[in-house]
Design an enzyme around this catalytic site. Sequence first.
Site, PDB file in Angstrom:
ATOM      1  CB  ALA A   1      -0.913  -0.006   1.255  1.00 38.37           C
ATOM      2  CB  SER A   2       0.291   4.515   1.813  1.00 37.13           C
ATOM      3  OG  SER A   2      -0.890   4.554   1.399  1.00 37.13           O
TER       4      SER A   2
END
Length: 181
Positions: A85-86
């Site tokens: 993800a991030s």
Amino acid sequence: MSTATSPAAIPAAVPQPAEVGTETPLGQAIDKYVTGFGKHWGEGSAFNGYVAVSRDGRVVFGKSYGNADREKGVPAGPDTLFRIASMSKPFTAIGILQLEEKGLLRIDDSIRKYLPEFPQVGDSVTIHHCLTHTSGLPAMPDDEALAAETGKAHPVAGVFASYKDRTLKFTPGERFEYSNA
């Protein structure tokens, strides 16, 4: 909740042996450090993944830890693809700034200069806006069709098409709003 992506969804980069160099002093030190995660804070903070260290293009340490999927009890392995993800955003930003430093792009350029197939809504959005979450682009999870397919690979053309008829949430640079777009 599954934390890993199916290997069939995304091709593995470089297959590695499951365990390498664990008998060396370096390997033993890494193993002690990684297995120490979670001892004081519980299983939820234990490391799940594959640690690899290479020297001169050769893997000198490699070992799997924990699970790829806790619910199903699937152990992590060298081919497990985790959804990070991030966590990738800082690496992307560094890469972009290195490209700017080399004169290969400018962060003040419109994203359409580099992604001409992106819908016209991107004309006023710069790379800088994207890096600082000030683009005004709607967040991708707001797209119900994309959100329904979380964990699947999305062709770039399909992601761009999802923006075809969308408007900006605000004028780029006007304010901060976290966006995966």
